[in-house]
Design a protein around this motif. Structure first.
Motif, PDB file in Angstrom:
ATOM      1  N   ARG A  71       0.831  -1.215   0.000  1.00 22.24           N
ATOM      2  CA  ARG A  71       0.000   0.000   0.000  1.00 22.24           C
ATOM      3  C   ARG A  71       0.861   1.258   0.000  1.00 22.24           C
ATOM      4  O   ARG A  71       0.571   2.233  -0.715  1.00 22.24           O
ATOM      5  N   LEU A  72       1.925   1.242   0.790  1.00 20.52           N
ATOM      6  CA  LEU A  72       2.806   2.408   0.861  1.00 20.52           C
ATOM      7  C   LEU A  72       3.498   2.669  -0.481  1.00 20.52           C
ATOM      8  O   LEU A  72       3.591   3.819  -0.933  1.00 20.52           O
ATOM      9  N   LEU A  73       3.971   1.612  -1.119  1.00 16.30           N
ATOM     10  CA  LEU A  73       4.621   1.782  -2.417  1.00 16.30           C
ATOM     11  C   LEU A  73       3.649   2.366  -3.432  1.00 16.30           C
ATOM     12  O   LEU A  73       3.994   3.272  -4.199  1.00 16.30           O
ATOM     13  N   GLU A  74       2.427   1.864  -3.419  1.00 15.07           N
ATOM     14  CA  GLU A  74       1.418   2.368  -4.358  1.00 15.07           C
ATOM     15  C   GLU A  74       1.122   3.840  -4.095  1.00 15.07           C
ATOM     16  O   GLU A  74       1.027   4.655  -5.025  1.00 15.07           O
ATOM     17  N   GLU A  75       0.989   4.199  -2.823  1.00 21.29           N
ATOM     18  CA  GLU A  75       0.706   5.599  -2.471  1.00 21.29           C
ATOM     19  C   GLU A  75       1.814   6.538  -2.941  1.00 21.29           C
ATOM     20  O   GLU A  75       1.566   7.704  -3.270  1.00 21.29           O
ATOM     21  N   MET A  76       3.043   6.026  -2.968  1.00 23.29           N
ATOM     22  CA  MET A  76       4.185   6.852  -3.361  1.00 23.29           C
ATOM     23  C   MET A  76       4.489   6.753  -4.854  1.00 23.29           C
ATOM     24  O   MET A  76       5.478   7.311  -5.329  1.00 23.29           O
ATOM     25  N   GLY A  77       3.643   6.037  -5.584  1.00 21.58           N
ATOM     26  CA  GLY A  77       3.797   5.954  -7.028  1.00 21.58           C
ATOM     27  C   GLY A  77       4.887   5.016  -7.501  1.00 21.58           C
ATOM     28  O   GLY A  77       5.367   5.127  -8.640  1.00 21.58           O
ATOM     29  N   ALA A  78       5.284   4.085  -6.645  1.00 12.46           N
ATOM     30  CA  ALA A  78       6.351   3.140  -6.992  1.00 12.46           C
ATOM     31  C   ALA A  78       5.772   1.736  -7.156  1.00 12.46           C
ATOM     32  O   ALA A  78       4.663   1.440  -6.728  1.00 12.46           O
ATOM     33  N   GLU A  79       6.574   0.882  -7.746  1.00 10.06           N
ATOM     34  CA  GLU A  79       6.169  -0.496  -8.015  1.00 10.06           C
ATOM     35  C   GLU A  79       7.169  -1.451  -7.369  1.00 10.06           C
ATOM     36  O   GLU A  79       8.380  -1.224  -7.433  1.00 10.06           O
ATOM     37  N   SER A  80       6.655  -2.504  -6.749  1.00  6.04           N
ATOM     38  CA  SER A  80       7.525  -3.507  -6.142  1.00  6.04           C
ATOM     39  C   SER A  80       8.431  -4.136  -7.193  1.00  6.04           C
ATOM     40  O   SER A  80       7.958  -4.695  -8.181  1.00  6.04           O
ATOM     41  N   ALA A  81       9.738  -4.073  -6.974  1.00  5.54           N
ATOM     42  CA  ALA A  81      10.680  -4.661  -7.925  1.00  5.54           C
ATOM     43  C   ALA A  81      10.640  -6.192  -7.928  1.00  5.54           C
ATOM     44  O   ALA A  81      10.713  -6.795  -8.996  1.00  5.54           O
ATOM     45  N   PRO A  82      10.519  -6.858  -6.770  1.00  3.48           N
ATOM     46  CA  PRO A  82      10.448  -8.322  -6.812  1.00  3.48           C
ATOM     47  C   PRO A  82       9.274  -8.836  -7.652  1.00  3.48           C
ATOM     48  O   PRO A  82       9.395  -9.840  -8.351  1.00  3.48           O
ATOM     49  N   ILE A  83       8.155  -8.122  -7.591  1.00  7.03           N
ATOM     50  CA  ILE A  83       6.994  -8.528  -8.387  1.00  7.03           C
ATOM     51  C   ILE A  83       7.218  -8.217  -9.861  1.00  7.03           C
ATOM     52  O   ILE A  83       7.042  -9.074 -10.737  1.00  7.03           O
ATOM     53  N   SER A  84       7.619  -6.980 -10.152  1.00  5.33           N
ATOM     54  CA  SER A  84       7.728  -6.566 -11.554  1.00  5.33           C
ATOM     55  C   SER A  84       8.853  -7.279 -12.293  1.00  5.33           C
ATOM     56  O   SER A  84       8.725  -7.578 -13.485  1.00  5.33           O
ATOM     57  N   GLU A  85       9.947  -7.574 -11.591  1.00  7.38           N
ATOM     58  CA  GLU A  85      11.108  -8.154 -12.262  1.00  7.38           C
ATOM     59  C   GLU A  85      11.145  -9.673 -12.203  1.00  7.38           C
ATOM     60  O   GLU A  85      11.656 -10.319 -13.120  1.00  7.38           O
ATOM     61  N   TYR A  86      10.603 -10.247 -11.129  1.00  7.86           N
ATOM     62  CA  TYR A  86      10.766 -11.694 -10.931  1.00  7.86           C
ATOM     63  C   TYR A  86       9.464 -12.433 -10.623  1.00  7.86           C
ATOM     64  O   TYR A  86       9.491 -13.634 -10.366  1.00  7.86           O
ATOM     65  N   GLU A  87       8.334 -11.711 -10.629  1.00  9.79           N
ATOM     66  CA  GLU A  87       7.039 -12.318 -10.276  1.00  9.79           C
ATOM     67  C   GLU A  87       7.107 -12.988  -8.898  1.00  9.79           C
ATOM     68  O   GLU A  87       6.534 -14.047  -8.661  1.00  9.79           O
ATOM     69  N   PHE A  88       7.800 -12.333  -7.979  1.00 13.25           N
ATOM     70  CA  PHE A  88       7.898 -12.815  -6.602  1.00 13.25           C
ATOM     71  C   PHE A  88       6.530 -12.692  -5.928  1.00 13.25           C
ATOM     72  O   PHE A  88       5.811 -11.716  -6.145  1.00 13.25           O
ATOM     73  N   PRO A  89       6.154 -13.664  -5.101  1.00 11.79           N
ATOM     74  CA  PRO A  89       4.831 -13.646  -4.468  1.00 11.79           C
ATOM     75  C   PRO A  89       4.750 -12.767  -3.225  1.00 11.79           C
ATOM     76  O   PRO A  89       4.365 -13.207  -2.141  1.00 11.79           O
ATOM     77  N   GLY A  90       5.127 -11.505  -3.354  1.00 12.23           N
ATOM     78  CA  GLY A  90       5.065 -10.559  -2.245  1.00 12.23           C
ATOM     79  C   GLY A  90       5.615  -9.227  -2.693  1.00 12.23           C
ATOM     80  O   GLY A  90       6.459  -9.155  -3.597  1.00 12.23           O
ATOM     81  N   TYR A  91       5.131  -8.152  -2.076  1.00  7.61           N
ATOM     82  CA  TYR A  91       5.642  -6.821  -2.411  1.00  7.61           C
ATOM     83  C   TYR A  91       7.055  -6.634  -1.892  1.00  7.61           C
ATOM     84  O   TYR A  91       7.862  -5.916  -2.490  1.00  7.61           O
ATOM     85  N   THR A  92       7.338  -7.251  -0.756  1.00  8.35           N
ATOM     86  CA  THR A  92       8.655  -7.179  -0.129  1.00  8.35           C
ATOM     87  C   THR A  92       9.116  -8.586   0.213  1.00  8.35           C
ATOM     88  O   THR A  92       8.336  -9.533   0.161  1.00  8.35           O
ATOM     89  N   CYS A  93      10.386  -8.722   0.565  1.00  5.89           N
ATOM     90  CA  CYS A  93      10.897  -9.996   1.075  1.00  5.89           C
ATOM     91  C   CYS A  93      10.981  -9.892   2.596  1.00  5.89           C
ATOM     92  O   CYS A  93      11.601  -8.963   3.117  1.00  5.89           O
ATOM     93  N   ILE A  94      10.341 -10.830   3.298  1.00  5.90           N
ATOM     94  CA  ILE A  94      10.370 -10.830   4.762  1.00  5.90           C
ATOM     95  C   ILE A  94      10.845 -12.204   5.229  1.00  5.90           C
ATOM     96  O   ILE A  94      10.173 -13.209   5.019  1.00  5.90           O
ATOM     97  N   SER A  95      12.007 -12.218   5.838  1.00  8.20           N
ATOM     98  CA  SER A  95      12.651 -13.473   6.238  1.00  8.20           C
ATOM     99  C   SER A  95      12.747 -13.528   7.761  1.00  8.20           C
ATOM    100  O   SER A  95      13.076 -12.527   8.393  1.00  8.20           O
ATOM    101  N   VAL A  96      12.473 -14.699   8.327  1.00  6.83           N
ATOM    102  CA  VAL A  96      12.430 -14.854   9.783  1.00  6.83           C
ATOM    103  C   VAL A  96      13.335 -16.010  10.210  1.00  6.83           C
ATOM    104  O   VAL A  96      13.239 -17.112   9.673  1.00  6.83           O
ATOM    105  N   ASN A  97      14.214 -15.739  11.169  1.00  8.96           N
ATOM    106  CA  ASN A  97      15.077 -16.743  11.800  1.00  8.96           C
ATOM    107  C   ASN A  97      15.897 -17.531  10.787  1.00  8.96           C
ATOM    108  O   ASN A  97      16.849 -16.991  10.225  1.00  8.96           O
ATOM    109  N   GLU A  98      15.533 -18.793  10.528  1.00  8.26           N
ATOM    110  CA  GLU A  98      16.347 -19.632   9.643  1.00  8.26           C
ATOM    111  C   GLU A  98      16.318 -19.145   8.196  1.00  8.26           C
ATOM    112  O   GLU A  98      17.207 -19.450   7.405  1.00  8.26           O
ATOM    113  N   GLU A  99      15.277 -18.379   7.846  1.00  4.48           N
ATOM    114  CA  GLU A  99      15.240 -17.756   6.524  1.00  4.48           C
ATOM    115  C   GLU A  99      16.182 -16.561   6.545  1.00  4.48           C
ATOM    116  O   GLU A  99      16.111 -15.719   7.429  1.00  4.48           O
TER     117      GLU A  99
END
Length: 251
Positions: free
Chosen positions: A45-73
């Motif tokens: 939502r924040l990226l959209e409000e600022m007129g930007a596009e998620s790079a992981p989605i646009s470039e790699y069809e990643f299933p998320g606007y951002t990458c969020i990794s926890v512990n072992e990830e």
């Protein structure tokens, strides 16, 4: 990418600040009990409000606007139903594009508090290694000196670096030249930093592991030995006056 005009710098400064502001907001918003998908949807939502596009989605069809990794990830964690628990090491990586220009930034932090001092140590040493790397960023310096600085700080503190995750060039594409900025010294790499070069510097500091492997899905990289890992990343322009951090947001 090498910046050659004031307009290019202006465009990169804009997307850099967008990525930095989104990351700052997501880190401050993350609370124990939230799911990684809730955090990611705010990022979208924040990226959209600022007129930007998620790079992981646009470039790699990643299933998320951002990458969020926890512990072992360690990197490229897919946002989903995973709940953030007290003491988790969370890494949020935000990369986006606007007007044909890209920026990339990330940070590891502890959700809530942890009784394990090693978790804070790996984050603190990552911060120190990043600061040491900044001292090497100027025109004419070998790219390999960045990795040498990062690795030196890790070793001095009894920690390791993840050798198969690297920084990279950025600007006109998400992954630009130089292709890799290692977090250890490569004596055979004679490539030099040039004035106006745009790079993403991102140390990955670990308690024990030296490599990450494919994880539980097609995207995530993980440690197999339970090592803690911390990352810090900024998009930086190489200038004669010193490194210019495009994704740094002043408080």
């Amino acid at each position: 990418m090498i910046i050659r005009t004031d307009e290019e710098m202006k465009q990169l400064e804009e997307i850099g600040q967008i990525c930095g502001k989104v990351l700052k907001e997501l880190v401050e918003t993350t609370k124990v009990g939230m799911t990684t998908k809730e955090i990611d949807e705010l990022g979208g939502r924040l990226l959209e409000e600022m007129g930007a596009e998620s790079a992981p989605i646009s470039e790699y069809e990643f299933p998320g606007y951002t990458c969020i990794s926890v512990n072992e990830e360690v990197a490229h964690g897919i946002p989903g139903s995973r709940i953030i628990n007290e003491g988790d090491i969370v890494n949020i990586d935000v990369s986006a594009k606007k007007g044909g220009y890209f920026a990339d930034t990330g940070l590891s932090f502890i959700a809530g508090t942890s009784s394990d001092p090693l978790k804070q140590k790996v984050i603190d040493v990552c911060e120190a290694s990043f600061e040491e790397a900044l001292k090497k960023i100027k025109p004419g310096t070998k790219v390999s000196q960045i990795g040498r600085a990062v690795h030196k700080v890790a070793r001095q503190n009894g920690l390791t670096v993840i050798k198969n995750l690297t920084g990279h060039g950025v600007g006109r594409s998400l992954h630009d030249a130089p292709k890799h900025i290692m977090n250890y010294y490569e004596p055979g790499n004679s490539e030099l930093l040039k004035e106006g070069m745009v790079i993403a510097v991102e140390p990955f500091i670990s308690t024990k592991a030296a490599f990450v492997t494919d994880g539980k899905n097609d995207w995530a990289f993980e440690t197999k030995d339970g090592s803690y890992v911390a990352q810090k990343e900024h998009t930086i322009v190489v200038t004669k006056e010193g490194p210019k951090l495009l994704t740094l947001v002043e408080d």
